[in-house]
Design an enzyme around this catalytic site. Structure first.
Site, PDB file in Angstrom:
ATOM      1  N   ARG A  18       0.829  -1.216   0.000  1.00 23.28           N
ATOM      2  CA  ARG A  18       0.000   0.000   0.000  1.00 23.28           C
ATOM      3  C   ARG A  18       0.857   1.258   0.000  1.00 23.28           C
ATOM      4  NH1 ARG A  18      -3.822  -0.335   4.826  1.00 23.28           N
ATOM      5  NH2 ARG A  18      -1.961  -1.251   5.705  1.00 23.28           N
ATOM      6  N   ASN A  36      -6.249  -2.790   1.873  1.00 24.10           N
ATOM      7  CA  ASN A  36      -6.233  -4.242   1.998  1.00 24.10           C
ATOM      8  C   ASN A  36      -7.662  -4.746   2.055  1.00 24.10           C
ATOM      9  OD1 ASN A  36      -3.439  -4.387   2.134  1.00 24.10           O
ATOM     10  ND2 ASN A  36      -3.377  -4.444   4.355  1.00 24.10           N
TER      11      ASN A  36
END
Length: 88
Positions: A18, A36
């Site tokens: 990320r 996520n």
């Protein structure tokens, strides 16, 4: 402006994926988010020009050094207005 939903599977959680996508999106002036998902994948909502989004997709196919991307699904979405790029 184009908006894409990009779903990345493989070893993509717990490997700074990320943060990697966030830094690339900010550099490419892409708006949206990365998060996520409960199934172990990562979702990217990306809004920007075609060239920038294609570059982000290429980065997502590789990921950071510890990641192992096994599949990437790309779907064009209806226009949604994002003001920044964030990690969720």
């Amino acid at each position: 402006m184009l908006t894409y939903n990009i779903n990345v599977t493989g070893l993509v959680q717990g490997v700074n994926f990320r943060a990697y996508i966030y830094s690339k999106a900010k550099y490419l002036n892409i708006k949206g988010y990365v998060k996520n998902l409960s199934d172990g994948s990562v979702e990217i909502r990306a809004q920007g020009d075609e060239d920038s989004i294609q570059k982000l997709i290429e980065h997502a196919k590789v990921g950071p050094p510890m990641a192992r991307v096994s599949n990437i699904k790309i779907k064009k979405e209806d226009h949604e207005k994002f003001h920044d790029f964030e990690i969720k």
